[in-house]
Design an enzyme around this catalytic site. Structure first.
Site, short mmCIF file in Angstrom:
data_model
loop_
_atom_site.label_atom_id
_atom_site.label_comp_id
_atom_site.label_asym_id
_atom_site.label_seq_id
_atom_site.Cartn_x
_atom_site.Cartn_y
_atom_site.Cartn_z
N GLY A 179 -12.40 -42.98 -49.02
CA GLY A 179 -11.67 -43.71 -47.98
C GLY A 179 -11.14 -45.03 -48.52
O GLY A 179 -11.22 -45.30 -49.71
N ASP A 209 9.34 -45.09 -60.28
CA ASP A 209 9.07 -43.80 -59.66
C ASP A 209 8.77 -42.84 -60.81
O ASP A 209 9.61 -42.64 -61.69
CB ASP A 209 10.32 -43.34 -58.88
CG ASP A 209 10.09 -42.04 -58.13
OD1 ASP A 209 9.21 -41.25 -58.55
OD2 ASP A 209 10.81 -41.80 -57.15
N GLY A 260 1.01 -45.84 -59.64
CA GLY A 260 0.48 -45.83 -58.27
C GLY A 260 -0.46 -47.00 -58.02
O GLY A 260 -1.52 -46.84 -57.40
N PHE A 296 -6.68 -46.35 -55.19
CA PHE A 296 -7.38 -46.40 -56.49
C PHE A 296 -6.62 -47.30 -57.46
O PHE A 296 -7.23 -48.04 -58.25
CB PHE A 296 -7.45 -45.02 -57.14
CG PHE A 296 -8.22 -43.97 -56.39
CD1 PHE A 296 -8.96 -44.26 -55.25
CD2 PHE A 296 -8.21 -42.66 -56.85
CE1 PHE A 296 -9.66 -43.28 -54.58
CE2 PHE A 296 -8.92 -41.66 -56.18
CZ PHE A 296 -9.63 -41.96 -55.04
N TYR A 332 -1.66 -28.57 -53.11
CA TYR A 332 -2.31 -29.81 -53.59
C TYR A 332 -3.39 -29.46 -54.61
O TYR A 332 -3.42 -30.00 -55.72
CB TYR A 332 -2.89 -30.62 -52.43
CG TYR A 332 -3.62 -31.85 -52.92
CD1 TYR A 332 -2.92 -32.89 -53.53
CD2 TYR A 332 -5.01 -31.96 -52.84
CE1 TYR A 332 -3.58 -34.01 -54.03
CE2 TYR A 332 -5.68 -33.07 -53.33
CZ TYR A 332 -4.96 -34.10 -53.92
OH TYR A 332 -5.61 -35.20 -54.42
P1 NDP Z 1 -2.84 -43.79 -52.11
O1 NDP Z 1 -1.90 -43.03 -51.21
O2 NDP Z 1 -3.63 -44.90 -51.55
O3 NDP Z 1 -2.05 -44.32 -53.40
C1 NDP Z 1 -1.14 -43.50 -54.07
C2 NDP Z 1 -0.30 -44.34 -54.99
O4 NDP Z 1 0.65 -43.49 -55.64
C3 NDP Z 1 0.48 -45.41 -54.27
O5 NDP Z 1 0.36 -46.60 -55.00
C4 NDP Z 1 1.91 -44.91 -54.30
O6 NDP Z 1 2.77 -46.04 -54.42
C5 NDP Z 1 1.92 -44.11 -55.60
N1 NDP Z 1 2.96 -43.10 -55.68
C6 NDP Z 1 3.19 -42.03 -54.89
N2 NDP Z 1 4.29 -41.37 -55.29
C7 NDP Z 1 4.78 -42.05 -56.37
C8 NDP Z 1 5.89 -41.86 -57.23
N3 NDP Z 1 6.76 -40.85 -57.06
N4 NDP Z 1 6.08 -42.74 -58.26
C9 NDP Z 1 5.22 -43.77 -58.44
N5 NDP Z 1 4.15 -44.00 -57.65
C10 NDP Z 1 3.94 -43.14 -56.63
O7 NDP Z 1 -3.80 -42.65 -52.75
P2 NDP Z 1 -5.19 -42.74 -53.53
O8 NDP Z 1 -5.38 -44.06 -54.16
O9 NDP Z 1 -6.24 -42.23 -52.64
O10 NDP Z 1 -4.95 -41.61 -54.64
C11 NDP Z 1 -4.62 -41.91 -55.98
C12 NDP Z 1 -4.78 -40.62 -56.79
O11 NDP Z 1 -6.10 -40.11 -56.65
C13 NDP Z 1 -3.84 -39.50 -56.34
O12 NDP Z 1 -3.41 -38.81 -57.50
C14 NDP Z 1 -4.73 -38.62 -55.48
O13 NDP Z 1 -4.28 -37.27 -55.46
C15 NDP Z 1 -6.05 -38.76 -56.20
N6 NDP Z 1 -7.25 -38.51 -55.40
C16 NDP Z 1 -7.47 -39.15 -54.21
C17 NDP Z 1 -8.64 -38.89 -53.50
C18 NDP Z 1 -8.94 -39.52 -52.18
O14 NDP Z 1 -9.80 -39.00 -51.45
N7 NDP Z 1 -8.32 -40.62 -51.80
C19 NDP Z 1 -9.65 -37.98 -54.02
C20 NDP Z 1 -9.30 -37.35 -55.27
C21 NDP Z 1 -8.15 -37.63 -55.93
P3 NDP Z 1 4.27 -46.19 -53.84
O15 NDP Z 1 4.31 -45.46 -52.53
O16 NDP Z 1 4.43 -47.68 -53.73
O17 NDP Z 1 5.12 -45.58 -54.92
C1 8X3 Z 2 -8.52 -35.58 -52.48
C2 8X3 Z 2 -9.79 -34.93 -52.08
O1 8X3 Z 2 -10.85 -33.13 -50.66
O2 8X3 Z 2 -8.98 -34.34 -49.69
O3 8X3 Z 2 -8.08 -35.09 -53.69
O4 8X3 Z 2 -8.61 -32.72 -51.42
S1 8X3 Z 2 -9.52 -33.72 -50.92
#
Ligand code: NDP
Ligand code: 8X3
Length: 249
Positions: A181, A54, A7, A12, A147
């Site tokens: 964010g 993926d 990802g 992140f 989730y």
């Molecule tokens: P983004 O949506 O910005 O990034 C998610 C990434 O995951 C993208 O690069 C996407 O790339 C990749 N991805 C999604 N599905 C697949 C797949 N099947 N195979 C490979 N890559 C995949 O999200 P965040 O950076 O915010 O989140 C990253 C992680 O942190 C997640 O696990 C999320 O649940 C977790 N998280 C996020 C929080 C938040 O508030 N933002 C808080 C707590 C946890 P592409 O589409 O190019 O494949």
């Molecule tokens: C992302 C944080 O609070 O949107 O994991 O579930 S929250």
């Protein structure tokens, strides 16, 4: 160190790729959108290897140890970051296909990656797995249903990995951020940019760089210490408490 990030095309993952490369490490940046990864490679240079992957493609993931170029093959750090939330509907109205996608990506994708890269770490007596959990795995909230459950899975899988890895030097850390964010998280969750933007209105939220600097710090910490889990929230976020419905149903 050689660091494999899932990802890495956004949020992140992209921030962690920048932090690790800038700290002198080699990074394999993976995701489905190769154009985004290529842009990251153009920005960060040859210490970053972009690969289209993926995490749900079990065969492609299983083939990684034999298919990575020699300079990147001995992965020291795996960051299981790919993941997503879809929807915020109560369970009785939620979309079952969205539930399946979250379980596939957040749970099955993460175990696919771990099972593929962990044996090499154990064999080389060197390694660290980071899993991206969430506060949603620790604290229930309305609409968090599947989730949050996937992130509770991630938390317990991280602990059970530690149990299995006792006797090896391989480390495991569950990273549990709150509201952050500057990522695509809420755009993906709602499929609606306006609604996504409202989530962050008036809040000094965490940034992807906050998460990246935390992970870099833990990865570079002394080899004898294991940070099992780290929960991080913005100061403007806290717990909601228990809810009461008064009156009849
Ligand atoms: P983004 O949506 O910005 O990034 C998610 C990434 O995951 C993208 O690069 C996407 O790339 C990749 N991805 C999604 N599905 C697949 C797949 N099947 N195979 C490979 N890559 C995949 O999200 P965040 O950076 O915010 O989140 C990253 C992680 O942190 C997640 O696990 C999320 O649940 C977790 N998280 C996020 C929080 C938040 O508030 N933002 C808080 C707590 C946890 P592409 O589409 O190019 O494949
Ligand atoms: C992302 C944080 O609070 O949107 O994991 O579930 S929250």
């Amino acid at each position: 160190m050689i660091v494999f990030i899932t990802g890495a095309s956004a949020g992140f993952g992209a921030a962690m790729a920048r932090s690790f490369v800038q700290a002198g490490h080699h990074v394999i940046a993976s995701a489905r959108r190769k154009d985004k990864l290529n842009a990251l490679a153009a920005e960060l240079g040859e210490r970053l290897l972009p690969i289209e992957l993926d995490v749900n493609d079990q065969a492609a993931v299983a083939a990684l140890p034999t298919q990575l170029p020699p300079a990147f093959a001995q992965v020291d750090v795996l960051i299981n970051n790919a993941g997503l939330a879809l929807g915020l509907e109560p369970a009785q109205r939620a979309d079952i296909d969205q539930w399946h996608t979250m379980i596939d990506t957040n749970c099955k994708g993460l175990v696919n990656m771990t099972r593929a890269l962990l044996p090499g770490m154990v064999e080389r007596k060197r390694g660290h797995i980071f899993n991206l959990g969430s506060v949603a795995g620790n604290w229930p909230y309305q609409g968090g249903n599947v989730y949050g459950a996937t992130k509770a899975f991630v938390q317990q899988f991280s602990r059970n990995l530690r149990a299995d890895l006792l006797g090896t030097p391989v480390r495991v850390t569950n990273v549990e951020p709150g509201m952050c964010g500057g990522t695509e998280f809420s755009d993906v969750r709602f499929g609606d940019a306006e609604r996504a933007a409202k989530v962050y209105e008036g809040v000094q939220f965490l940034t992807p760089e906050d998460i990246a600097s935390t992970v870099l710090w833990i990865a570079q910490s002394p080899a004898h210490m294991n940070i099992n889990a780290i929960e991080i929230m913005p100061v403007q976020q806290s717990f909601g408490g228990l809810a009461i419905h008064r009156g009849s149903f």
